[in-house]
Design a protein around this motif. Structure first.
Motif, PDB file in Angstrom:
ATOM      1  N   GLY A 160      -8.026  19.079  16.630  1.00 38.19           N
ATOM      2  CA  GLY A 160      -7.326  20.253  16.127  1.00 38.19           C
ATOM      3  C   GLY A 160      -5.886  20.267  16.597  1.00 38.19           C
ATOM      4  N   ARG A 161      -5.167  21.299  16.215  1.00 35.80           N
ATOM      5  CA  ARG A 161      -3.752  21.401  16.570  1.00 35.80           C
ATOM      6  C   ARG A 161      -3.547  22.432  17.676  1.00 35.80           C
ATOM      7  NH1 ARG A 161      -1.441  18.279  12.981  1.00 35.80           N
ATOM      8  NH2 ARG A 161      -2.314  18.098  10.871  1.00 35.80           N
ATOM      9  N   ARG A 162      -2.548  22.183  18.506  1.00 37.58           N
ATOM     10  CA  ARG A 162      -2.291  23.049  19.650  1.00 37.58           C
ATOM     11  C   ARG A 162      -2.015  24.491  19.249  1.00 37.58           C
ATOM     12  NH1 ARG A 162      -1.223  20.422  24.506  1.00 37.58           N
ATOM     13  NH2 ARG A 162      -1.107  18.158  24.344  1.00 37.58           N
ATOM     14  N   ASP A 163      -1.431  24.706  18.075  1.00 36.25           N
ATOM     15  CA  ASP A 163      -1.074  26.059  17.663  1.00 36.25           C
ATOM     16  C   ASP A 163      -2.113  26.696  16.742  1.00 36.25           C
ATOM     17  OD1 ASP A 163      -0.688  24.425  15.509  1.00 36.25           O
ATOM     18  OD2 ASP A 163       1.305  25.184  14.991  1.00 36.25           O
ATOM     19  N   GLY A 164      -3.276  26.080  16.623  1.00 39.10           N
ATOM     20  CA  GLY A 164      -4.310  26.619  15.741  1.00 39.10           C
ATOM     21  C   GLY A 164      -5.696  26.487  16.338  1.00 39.10           C
ATOM     22  N   LEU A 165      -6.709  26.592  15.498  1.00 33.93           N
ATOM     23  CA  LEU A 165      -8.092  26.448  15.956  1.00 33.93           C
ATOM     24  C   LEU A 165      -8.399  24.988  16.263  1.00 33.93           C
ATOM     25  CD1 LEU A 165      -9.974  28.745  13.386  1.00 33.93           C
ATOM     26  CD2 LEU A 165      -9.308  29.307  15.732  1.00 33.93           C
ATOM     27  N   THR A 166      -9.263  24.778  17.258  1.00 31.66           N
ATOM     28  CA  THR A 166      -9.693  23.431  17.617  1.00 31.66           C
ATOM     29  C   THR A 166     -11.206  23.407  17.845  1.00 31.66           C
ATOM     30  OG1 THR A 166      -9.527  23.697  20.028  1.00 31.66           O
ATOM     31  CG2 THR A 166      -7.516  23.056  18.850  1.00 31.66           C
ATOM     32  N   SER A 167     -11.709  22.215  18.041  1.00 28.76           N
ATOM     33  CA  SER A 167     -13.087  22.051  18.492  1.00 28.76           C
ATOM     34  C   SER A 167     -13.167  22.413  19.968  1.00 28.76           C
ATOM     35  CB  SER A 167     -13.517  20.591  18.309  1.00 28.76           C
ATOM     36  OG  SER A 167     -12.825  19.763  19.241  1.00 28.76           O
ATOM     37  N   HIS A 168     -14.364  22.334  20.525  1.00 31.39           N
ATOM     38  CA  HIS A 168     -14.496  22.425  21.974  1.00 31.39           C
ATOM     39  C   HIS A 168     -13.866  21.185  22.616  1.00 31.39           C
ATOM     40  CE1 HIS A 168     -18.053  25.139  20.960  1.00 31.39           C
ATOM     41  NE2 HIS A 168     -17.208  25.899  21.632  1.00 31.39           N
ATOM     42  N   SER A 169     -13.686  21.238  23.906  1.00 36.07           N
ATOM     43  CA  SER A 169     -13.152  20.115  24.664  1.00 36.07           C
ATOM     44  C   SER A 169     -14.301  19.255  25.190  1.00 36.07           C
ATOM     45  CB  SER A 169     -12.306  20.648  25.828  1.00 36.07           C
ATOM     46  OG  SER A 169     -12.000  19.630  26.741  1.00 36.07           O
ATOM     47  N   TRP A 170     -14.132  17.927  25.123  1.00 36.03           N
ATOM     48  CA  TRP A 170     -15.162  16.988  25.572  1.00 36.03           C
ATOM     49  C   TRP A 170     -14.595  16.024  26.608  1.00 36.03           C
ATOM     50  CZ3 TRP A 170     -20.292  16.825  23.859  1.00 36.03           C
ATOM     51  CH2 TRP A 170     -20.603  17.757  22.865  1.00 36.03           C
ATOM     52  N   ARG A 171     -15.504  15.437  27.373  1.00 35.73           N
ATOM     53  CA  ARG A 171     -15.095  14.484  28.416  1.00 35.73           C
ATOM     54  C   ARG A 171     -16.029  13.280  28.410  1.00 35.73           C
ATOM     55  NH1 ARG A 171     -16.457  14.711  34.591  1.00 35.73           N
ATOM     56  NH2 ARG A 171     -14.903  13.336  35.528  1.00 35.73           N
ATOM     57  N   VAL A 172     -15.435  12.091  28.551  1.00 37.58           N
ATOM     58  CA  VAL A 172     -16.191  10.852  28.743  1.00 37.58           C
ATOM     59  C   VAL A 172     -15.723  10.249  30.061  1.00 37.58           C
ATOM     60  CG1 VAL A 172     -16.773   8.577  27.839  1.00 37.58           C
ATOM     61  CG2 VAL A 172     -16.308  10.468  26.252  1.00 37.58           C
ATOM     62  N   TRP A 173     -16.653   9.818  30.899  1.00 33.29           N
ATOM     63  CA  TRP A 173     -16.285   9.222  32.183  1.00 33.29           C
ATOM     64  C   TRP A 173     -17.339   8.187  32.593  1.00 33.29           C
ATOM     65  CZ3 TRP A 173     -18.938  13.671  31.611  1.00 33.29           C
ATOM     66  CH2 TRP A 173     -20.013  13.941  32.463  1.00 33.29           C
ATOM     67  N   SER A 174     -17.012   7.396  33.617  1.00 28.78           N
ATOM     68  CA  SER A 174     -17.947   6.385  34.096  1.00 28.78           C
ATOM     69  C   SER A 174     -18.181   6.562  35.586  1.00 28.78           C
ATOM     70  CB  SER A 174     -17.411   4.976  33.812  1.00 28.78           C
ATOM     71  OG  SER A 174     -16.257   4.712  34.596  1.00 28.78           O
ATOM     72  N   GLU A 175     -19.299   6.060  36.041  1.00 28.92           N
ATOM     73  CA  GLU A 175     -19.643   6.055  37.468  1.00 28.92           C
ATOM     74  C   GLU A 175     -20.195   4.684  37.819  1.00 28.92           C
ATOM     75  OE1 GLU A 175     -22.276   9.271  38.407  1.00 28.92           O
ATOM     76  OE2 GLU A 175     -20.879  10.823  37.703  1.00 28.92           O
ATOM     77  N   ARG A 176     -19.739   4.153  38.951  1.00 27.95           N
ATOM     78  CA  ARG A 176     -20.204   2.861  39.463  1.00 27.95           C
ATOM     79  C   ARG A 176     -19.920   1.711  38.495  1.00 27.95           C
ATOM     80  NH1 ARG A 176     -24.243   6.456  40.390  1.00 27.95           N
ATOM     81  NH2 ARG A 176     -25.471   5.636  38.661  1.00 27.95           N
ATOM     82  N   ARG A 177     -18.963   1.907  37.581  1.00 26.11           N
ATOM     83  CA  ARG A 177     -18.592   0.886  36.619  1.00 26.11           C
ATOM     84  C   ARG A 177     -19.807   0.372  35.827  1.00 26.11           C
ATOM     85  NH1 ARG A 177     -13.418  -1.297  37.963  1.00 26.11           N
ATOM     86  NH2 ARG A 177     -12.227   0.508  38.689  1.00 26.11           N
ATOM     87  N   SER A 178     -20.807   1.222  35.653  1.00 27.23           N
ATOM     88  CA  SER A 178     -21.988   0.790  34.899  1.00 27.23           C
ATOM     89  C   SER A 178     -22.617   1.915  34.091  1.00 27.23           C
ATOM     90  CB  SER A 178     -23.039   0.202  35.843  1.00 27.23           C
ATOM     91  OG  SER A 178     -23.483   1.173  36.790  1.00 27.23           O
ATOM     92  N   GLU A 179     -22.405   3.166  34.494  1.00 27.34           N
ATOM     93  CA  GLU A 179     -22.994   4.310  33.808  1.00 27.34           C
ATOM     94  C   GLU A 179     -21.891   5.069  33.057  1.00 27.34           C
ATOM     95  OE1 GLU A 179     -26.491   4.720  34.476  1.00 27.34           O
ATOM     96  OE2 GLU A 179     -26.122   2.807  35.449  1.00 27.34           O
ATOM     97  N   ILE A 180     -22.136   5.388  31.784  1.00 20.05           N
ATOM     98  CA  ILE A 180     -21.166   6.120  30.969  1.00 20.05           C
ATOM     99  C   ILE A 180     -21.758   7.473  30.601  1.00 20.05           C
ATOM    100  CG2 ILE A 180     -19.752   6.099  28.890  1.00 20.05           C
ATOM    101  CD1 ILE A 180     -19.045   3.888  30.792  1.00 20.05           C
TER     102      ILE A 180
END
Length: 247
Positions: free
Chosen positions: A33-53
């Motif tokens: 979405g755009r900063r000045d309008g409606l957007t989706s929710h915010s999501w995060r992707v991360w890793s742990e131990r360089r093996s789990e996503i």
């Protein structure tokens, strides 16, 4: 659980551009979405131990997490913290996972499309006023797709040096064992199937609520998990009640 569409495209000719300069192993935070309008929710992707996503929603739906384990046994379900805080989220003796599945075979040469998030612009609901928290300053905004198209953010696992289509927005990458990488990419596809599936889900929910004699709250929002024949999983978030239905 209602199913969302699970088809995806990684580009017109399935070629990819170099990702060697993209920073590796840093958490990816995004919305559509755009900063000045409606957007989706915010999501995060991360890793742990360089093996789990891991993949999780940051501002809503926080009790659920997608886990891609190095064992190849993947799952989506309630977090341990969510169950500890509210044991009534699941029935006694039930597994906290919504779904558990095995890593699918590659759908493209040396590429496994592991998970996808669909973002129809009609379902955006987070306002600029709701995005004033400090956590939103770290979020990358993905421009909404043009009319007739829909945004997808996919988590793909590929070998070293696999190229991506130039039309794809590369959001981040994570190093995995055996010279593999997990890539977070944003791309688009035709919206016709998404619109059809969205209407189907709403109709099912409406019929079920009428059968039970319970009205659906006009502001309710839900995420629906899909299972594709090739083993992929995906989520579609939508307003449970269409805007014309709530008037």
């Amino acid at each position: 659980m209602a199913h969302a569409p699970a088809t995806t495209s990684l580009g017109n000719d399935k070629k990819m551009s170099s990702t060697l300069r993209l920073p590796a192993n840093l958490p990816v935070r995004f919305c559509v979405g755009r900063r000045d309008g409606l957007t989706s929710h915010s999501w995060r992707v991360w890793s742990e131990r360089r093996s789990e996503i891991y993949l999780a929603c940051r501002d809503a739906f926080q009790d659920i997490k997608v886990s891609l384990h190095s064992s190849g046994r993947w799952r989506m379900g309630f977090t341990k913290e969510a169950i500890e805080a509210d044991p009534t989220l699941i029935a006694k003796g039930r597994n906290r996972a919504w779904d558990v599945w095995d890593k699918p075979d590659p759908q493209l040469p040396n590429v496994v499309v592991a998970f996808g998030l669909y973002f129809p612009q009609s379902e955006f609901l987070v306002t600029p006023e709701q995005r004033t928290a400090r956590s939103w300053k770290e979020v990358r905004y993905i421009p909404p797709a043009c009319t007739g198209r829909v945004n997808i953010v996919s988590l793909c696992i590929a070998g070293q040096g696999v190229p991506f289509d130039p039309d794809i927005v590369h959001l981040g990458r994570f190093e995995l064992p055996q010279n593999r990488w997990a890539h977070v990419i944003a791309h688009e596809t035709d919206a016709a199937d998404i619109v059809r599936k969205t209407r189907h889900i709403r109709t099912r929910l409406k019929n079920e609520s009428e059968r039970r004699g319970r009205a659906l709250p006009a502001d309710s929002f839900g995420y629906f998990l899909a299972r594709a024949n090739d083993g992929r999983r995906s989520l579609l978030g939508l307003r449970v009640v269409a805007e014309d239905d709530s008037q």
